[in-house]
Structures are given as structure tokens and as C-alpha cells.
Enzyme design. Structure first.
Site, mmCIF file in Angstrom:
data_model
loop_
_atom_site.group_PDB
_atom_site.id
_atom_site.type_symbol
_atom_site.label_atom_id
_atom_site.label_comp_id
_atom_site.label_asym_id
_atom_site.label_seq_id
_atom_site.Cartn_x
_atom_site.Cartn_y
_atom_site.Cartn_z
ATOM 1 N N GLY D 30 4.987 -0.105 -0.388
ATOM 2 C CA GLY D 30 4.397 -1.306 -0.100
ATOM 3 C C GLY D 30 5.286 -2.437 0.557
ATOM 4 O O GLY D 30 6.549 -2.321 0.151
ATOM 5 N N SER D 76 12.335 -2.912 5.812
ATOM 6 C CA SER D 76 11.178 -1.984 5.441
ATOM 7 C C SER D 76 10.904 -0.979 6.865
ATOM 8 O O SER D 76 10.925 -1.370 7.628
ATOM 9 C CB SER D 76 9.762 -2.730 5.372
ATOM 10 O OG SER D 76 8.732 -2.061 5.368
ATOM 11 N N SER D 77 10.624 0.156 6.424
ATOM 12 C CA SER D 77 10.531 1.146 7.289
ATOM 13 C C SER D 77 9.062 1.128 8.323
ATOM 14 O O SER D 77 9.074 1.476 9.250
ATOM 15 C CB SER D 77 10.485 2.670 6.760
ATOM 16 O OG SER D 77 9.352 2.750 5.807
ATOM 17 N N ASP D 78 8.271 0.145 7.685
ATOM 18 C CA ASP D 78 6.974 -0.268 8.434
ATOM 19 C C ASP D 78 7.136 -1.533 9.458
ATOM 20 O O ASP D 78 6.400 -2.139 9.703
ATOM 21 C CB ASP D 78 5.946 -0.321 7.543
ATOM 22 C CG ASP D 78 5.573 0.912 6.800
ATOM 23 O OD1 ASP D 78 5.422 1.833 7.412
ATOM 24 O OD2 ASP D 78 5.261 0.930 5.497
ATOM 25 N N HIS D 99 0.066 0.794 -1.291
ATOM 26 C CA HIS D 99 -0.436 2.105 -1.659
ATOM 27 C C HIS D 99 -1.655 1.795 -2.784
ATOM 28 O O HIS D 99 -1.603 2.751 -3.558
ATOM 29 C CB HIS D 99 0.525 3.215 -1.913
ATOM 30 C CG HIS D 99 1.098 3.386 -0.576
ATOM 31 N ND1 HIS D 99 0.981 4.768 0.022
ATOM 32 C CD2 HIS D 99 1.961 2.873 0.253
ATOM 33 C CE1 HIS D 99 1.969 4.951 0.956
ATOM 34 N NE2 HIS D 99 2.382 3.607 1.457
ATOM 35 N N ASP D 122 -18.857 -11.884 1.017
ATOM 36 C CA ASP D 122 -18.183 -13.096 0.818
ATOM 37 C C ASP D 122 -17.021 -13.049 1.857
ATOM 38 O O ASP D 122 -16.459 -14.247 1.981
ATOM 39 C CB ASP D 122 -17.818 -13.419 -0.478
ATOM 40 C CG ASP D 122 -18.913 -13.791 -1.378
ATOM 41 O OD1 ASP D 122 -19.631 -14.282 -0.798
ATOM 42 O OD2 ASP D 122 -19.001 -13.479 -2.690
ATOM 43 N N HIS D 173 -3.509 7.489 5.311
ATOM 44 C CA HIS D 173 -2.330 6.616 4.831
ATOM 45 C C HIS D 173 -2.753 5.560 3.855
ATOM 46 O O HIS D 173 -2.580 5.695 2.688
ATOM 47 C CB HIS D 173 -1.567 5.971 6.183
ATOM 48 C CG HIS D 173 -0.401 5.235 5.734
ATOM 49 N ND1 HIS D 173 0.635 5.361 6.818
ATOM 50 C CD2 HIS D 173 0.258 4.609 4.694
ATOM 51 C CE1 HIS D 173 1.627 4.621 6.483
ATOM 52 N NE2 HIS D 173 1.502 4.226 4.884
#
Lengths: 236, 236, 236, 236
Positions: D30, D76-78, D99, D122, D173
Site C-alpha cells: 500500500g 513507491s513503485s506505484d 491490499h 451515503d 489487483h
């Protein structure tokens, strides 16, 4: 100042608190008792008292005929079940009753918990028995005493040993477990809840999951409990 | 006063405590070992000792032929399995065994855990193998040694690399994981339990959920473990 | 300095915090109110304030016609539902609303929770009712008031007593529970969530699990709530 | 001594720690980022650093073209996914990726999460979209950038507003969520996980559970987000 039952009440108190700490009961659900065989008595949780308010001296002491010996509070409503099991099964020193989620779910499903793996076989070699619902006449009689009768009948009919199988599910109700001490009875309640959850998940993943085969059942049980056991530190 | 195995025992102790802290074991279930390749030995948890009573100096040291080197307590009943894996797989430095709920459920279901998503592919490129139940002759022989044999056979038959696939399910029993250190073996036990729960929930939501496609498997594995890996801080 | 509503606000505050502590709500979800029948008012959680920021003096006091009596913050968006229930059901002193997972799941499934065991019968003798989705005209009208109307209608149509059945599921929405005090209402929310989870697991294990039979329902309810009740410490 | 990005890094750090505290991530899984629109930059978690070792000054600052602005660690790799979303969606100030178990399960099941109740309504009025698996050519190209492209395409094709729907599942993913701040993005990750678990349980109880009807969707969304919203304390 203590009485001659102070140590017994403390054993009972700590076992009840442990049942709560393990997440097996909420509010006033559940009860644990501890027996002193030399005195012919057992101590049990008082009825309807929340765990956070319990004190060791609140425990109620009775003999195996359910006669009050010491205590100011009303004992657990399930006390007669405990008394009968102590009376009939002389080797046991503690009994625990909870409303743990997965154990109750199997009891409500009215299904024995099948032996599906070695975690189960580390503790017992058979399915965990679930008694059928009680007959109406018995419910309307001495209900809690008859709950004990039902457990005894179940073990007799299935030829189970209460020294090897230390747990049972009461159909529609929930689990009772026992052992040589109250702490061991609580341990068995936690083991039962774990086995109940594992079995539930196993059958979710594979509804045709087979029972553990006989050779593995025997191997795992024997290495912990057999005459040549090599699990743990105590000599066998 | 320490011995020449003090550091190894501490590594082993902390890894065992972490397995408990992560919620993967209760009571005396499970065991972790740590190897010192330069000395040809490993330290392992003693058998049947509750985690809250464990001390670093309780760890038992043995060589890879299962001969006791140092320690006053009986080692874990699964010690021979550890010994054989260390002997045959020279790259591994730690092994963990637990009775974590979802890992055990897949093992009891006798199902490989299918690779269904990138969380799985971040750690390995294949399904997580589940060995078949052991043959009766092997159970009645040197059971724990043969458990190791069964893991080795499974990896040989499926042509799996123990350096790429650091986890296995023993059918009807539960998970074994390993790695270059005991801490990494415990990490892999937690990852396995997470993948086991994710797969169980995925198939509950969609029983026809497809396996992850090859290109995504490769991509996610390579960005963490490939020659051009760009995950994490270490140069590759 | 306190007002004449200080004690009521504190009762309300602690009941709201308990709902959060029990894991039944996250963030600003849920609300609990506490009534003072002698003053004809109730205190309720303010709308959209996170539990960690709540203070006793933040509670908002209104009368049973939903008129503001004391408070600087906007009351919970569900306030009109609370007001109507207090107005119509004079015996109740507290109401709780949560978005607890299993209770919401049954509400979204639009299913009554069947009475499957004695844990359920210890608290009520019927299935836990789930109201149907609200008619569009009512949704577009005074929605929260009509939510209360829907609960009242459900109890009237099914001939349920709000003193015996202290809980309901609003179809597609979630649980409302009540009791003689706010603490009892919160207790009932936790009991409902437990029964919801037990029923969900029971039907997973055995989709044909039968309802608890009438004699057991009556026995368990009576030993806690009947004229000869023997559960707990209070004289009946 | 701080830099001009100290406050931004702290916002990012605390949001990452909250993702971990909420139980949505373990180990190094994450990542959360926080944008400063006035400076045209965002801060993001470094790659592969465990949450317990993170410090505010470890956060890495980049611009929306993915160019490093400040920081000693690899981001981060993302990161490229975050950069692209910030570049294309100018109203968002924070992005979270986890995750979390139930969110990942729906993503691996490749199923949109249907809107089944008011807890869902909501927060948003549509099903929670799940993107299809990425085409092989895109996987082998600039994977993380293309992940962002895939999210943008999904929202364009389905005519979803990223200001109304602040969450998506990446097929196979896991979840990405966003909001005006990093804290709001993390809040949305927790809400998504809750909705994912509620939907999973609902369909377990009743596989034919209907979608929430349009009038209730609109009512619940509007009372929190509409022009006449009356939820919470802020004037609308």
C-alpha cells in the site's frame, strides 16, 4: 479473610476471566466451574454478572448434588449441568460453557464437526459430537439437570470416553468443554472454537473435503497423548 | 553468560514470538527455526512450551542430522522436518510452521491456492502447492522426517524452485514456509495466510474467478524480484 | 457549569462511545439517544462528528416532537426516527442505530433473522423482523419520520411487542435497537450483531438448519424473562 | 530543519500511518500520497519501507510528470499511477492504494461491488467499478502509468465523475481511492473495505439480494452531499 474455598474460588475466577479474554464470551454469557475433589465441591460463576464486575469472592460453591455450600450470589443458571457432570465423571476438575461464534454455529446447524485435519487429531480422534435437540418432556422438567443427562447419554450411546473427548456441542445451544482443571476446560473451549472455524472454512473451500484418514488421526493423537508421546516437556 | 549460539537462539526466539504476535498461532501450536550455516546448526522452539513462557535460552540447537548440540528442553516435535529441509536446501536460513486458520483450511480442503491476483504475484508466480496426504507406510515410519521428504518430493515433481516458492501446504495438516532468515520465513507465513484468505473470499464472490494472466504474473513478480526490479530501496 | 440536562447528556455520550468501542460503528456512522421521561426530552449525538472528537456537552437535547431544547450542534440526521419512537412507545428510554456489518448484511439481504438457537431465545422469542423497503412517496416526504412510521407499522402488522422485541432491521439500511436505557439499547445492538453473525454462519454450515423448537424458545426466554425467571441476581 | 515541503510530507506520513492503523495494509503493502496544488507537487511513501520504520522526512516529493523534486529514497513503485491521476483530475488532493482483504477479493473476482444498501448510498450513487484486466501490450509498456490510464478510461467510458465516485477496483489487483485530501483518500479506502465486506456477506445470506432502489439511493446521497444536505455540521 479467606475461607477454605478461597483457592478454589480464585481458580474459578481466573478461568472465567480467561474465557472472556480469549473472546469466547461477551457480557454475562458463559460460565466456568472448578472442582475440589478432596472436598467434594465446585465453585462456579454467579449468574448474570458481567465479567468486568466479577471478583474472586463472588464465586459460588456447591456440592455435586447442587446444594449451596458457600456464597451470597445466585449461581449460574447452568449450575445443575455442571453438578451432574462432576458427579458422574469423577476424573474431571473443570467445566466451561461459552457462546463462541463458530461453536454455536455448528450447534445450531445440528452437525458434528468432522475431523478434517491434524489440528483436530492433535486433540481428539473422533468427530466432535453434537447432541440432538432435547425432548419436550425433558425441557419442561429439570432442564439444566437434563442437559447434563443429555451429554451423558450422548457419550454412552456413541461409546465416547469423556477423558479422550473433552468437548461436546449441545444441539441448538452451544459448547460445553471440560478437563482435569478449569484452565484445561477453558483451553478446550478455545481449541474447539478454532477447530469449528477451520472446519467451516475448509468446507467452504471444498464441500467434498474428506475426513482425515485413520493412520494420520492415530499418528497425531499418539504423538501427543499415546504411551510413546514425544510432544511437550513432561515425561509420559 | 552466553554460548556461541546465543545470537542464533535470540534470532529464533524473536521469530517465534513474532509468529504469535501476528495471530498465526495460539497456545503451543507452531514452531520457527533459524539456521547458522557457518556452524552447520539450527535453533528451534522447544516442544509444547506456551509463547508467554518462552525465553531465548530455551531454544534448542541441533545439527542438520537432527543431533542435539545444545539445550535442556525437548525440541519441537516437528524438528526432523526442519532438519531435512536445511540439509537438502542449502540456501535457506529459517523455517516456520503454523496452524493459521485460512492456510490450514486450504490444506484440509486439499487444494492448491490458485494465483488470483497481484498480491500473490508480488511473492510467487505459481499456485501455492498442497501436498497429497502421506502414504500409510511413511506415516508409520519416521513421520516427521518423511514430512520433509514429502515436501522435497512435491517440489521435485512439480519442478518448483524452493528459492522462488517459499511456502507449501501439507495436505490435511497446514503450512510450512521458509526463507533466507527466520524473520523472512515468518513473513512468508503471514503472506501465505493473507493470500489464503483473499483466495477464499474471491471464490466466495465469484466461483469462476479466473487465474491471473501470465503477463500480469510476470510483471508483478519481476518488478519485485526480477533483474530490473524497481520495488524497495536495495539496489538489485 | 452543568444544566438540568447534564446527566442525560452524559448518559447519551457514554452510550455512543460504547457503541464505537464495541466495534459496531466507524467514523461518524451510527447514533444513540437517551430519554428523560420526567422532562419529556431526549439527548442525541450530533450529526457527523467523529467519536474521538465527541464531548458530553456536544449532545443535543430535543423534545418528542423533534423541537430543539438545548444544544449548539445539529442533531443526528436520524433524529426524527428517534423522536417518533419515543413518542409512541412510552416504555423505552434509549435508542441505538449502527451500521454493524452482519446486521447490515441481513438488512441488505431483506431477510428476517431466523431464531436458530438458545442465544437468540435468551433475548427474544421471534425472528428478528426486517422491514420491506420504504414506498417512494414516503422516501420523498419526511424520510426520517417515516422511517419511524415504518418501524411502528411493522410491529403493529406482525403483532410484535416493542417491550419483548427490542430490535428491528430496516430493509436495505441497518439495525435500530432500543431498551429502557441507552446502555440497554447499545447492549441490544451488540446482541443483534452477534445473533446476525451466528445465523449467517449456521446457514453456511447447514442451509437447512431448522428453527429452534417452540419448547426450547419458551424455556430459554422464560428462565431469563418469565415470571419465575432464575437468571441473574435481581429478584423477579 | 524543514524544507518548503515539510508540511506536505507530514500530511502524507500521517495518512500512510493511518492506512496501516486501520488494518488495510500489512508490511510494506500500500501507499498514500498527498498533493500541494499551489506548488504542483505531491509527496508519496517510499517503496518497500515497513510502516514502523517510516519517518515524515522519508516521504518523496515529485511533480505531476513524475520528476523527482525532493527525497533520498526511491518512491513507491506505484508512483506513476498517482502522478497521472493528479495531472488529469485537478480537484483531487490525495490518493490511497491498499491490499485490504475484501476490496482485493472483489477485484480478484473481477466484479463491480453492487449498491445494496444505504451505507453505500451515503457515499456514492453507483456500483463501485472494477476495471477489466489490462491488455498485454500495456502491461509490457509503462505499466504503472498505464494503470492510471486504465482508471481514467474506465471513468470516461462509464461516464463516472471522479468527484462523486472516489474509488475504483483494479481488476486482479486491488483498490485505489482518492479525495480532496490524503486523509479523505484513506477514509474512502476504509469505507470501500466496509462496503466490500457488507456486499460479500449480503450475497452470502441472499444471492438474489436486489440493488437499492433509485429513490433510496438519491435520498441517502442527497442528505449527505446534495444542495439541501442536512448531514454533519458544515453549512452547505
Amino acid at each position: 479473610m479467606g475461607t477454605s474455598y478461597t483457592a478454589l474460588k480464585e481458580e474459578c475466577y481466573y478461568a472465567n476471566m480467561e474465557l472472556n479474554r480469549l473472546g469466547l464470551v461477551i457480557y454475562t454469557f458463559g460460565n466456568v466451574s472448578a472442582a475440589d475433589r478432596s472436598k467434594g465441591v465446585f465453585a462456579i460463576k454467579p449468574s448474570g454478572v458481567p465479567y468486568e464486575d466479577l471478583q474472586p469472592h463472588d464465586m459460588v460453591v456447591l456440592d455435586f448434588n447442587n446444594t449451596l455450600v458457600e456464597g451470597k450470589l445466585r449461581p449460574s443458571s447452568d449450575t445443575r449441568t455442571h453438578a451432574l457432570l462432576y458427579k458422574q465423571w469423577e476424573s474431571i476438575g473443570g467445566i466451561a460453557h461459552s457462546h463462541a461464534l463458530y461453536s454455536v454455529a455448528w450447534a445450531q446447524a445440528q452437525r458434528d464437526i468432522p475431523i478434517l485435519g491434524t489440528t483436530h487429531a492433535d486433540h481428539l480422534t473422533t468427530d466432535i459430537p453434537c447432541t440432538p435437540p432435547m425432548a419436550d418432556a425433558l425441557i419442561q422438567g429439570n432442564y439444566e439437570h437434563n442437559t447434563g443427562v443429555q451429554i451423558l447419554d450422548c457419550f454412552r450411546e456413541r461409546r465416547l470416553s469423556h477423558q479422550e473427548v473433552e468437548m461436546v456441542l449441545l444441539g441448538n445451544h452451544g459448547p460445553f468443554t471440560w478437563g482435569t482443571t478449569a484452565a484445561k476446560a477453558v483451553y478446550n473451549s478455545k481449541v474447539l472454537e478454532t477447530l469449528a472455524q477451520m472446519a467451516c472454512l475448509t468446507l467452504q473451500i471444498n464441500p467434498q473435503a474428506p475426513r482425515l484418514k485413520a493412520s494420520l488421526i492415530q499418528k497425531h493423537y499418539d504423538r501427543k497423548h499415546g504411551s510413546d508421546a514425544y510432544y511437550g516437556q513432561e515425561p509420559n
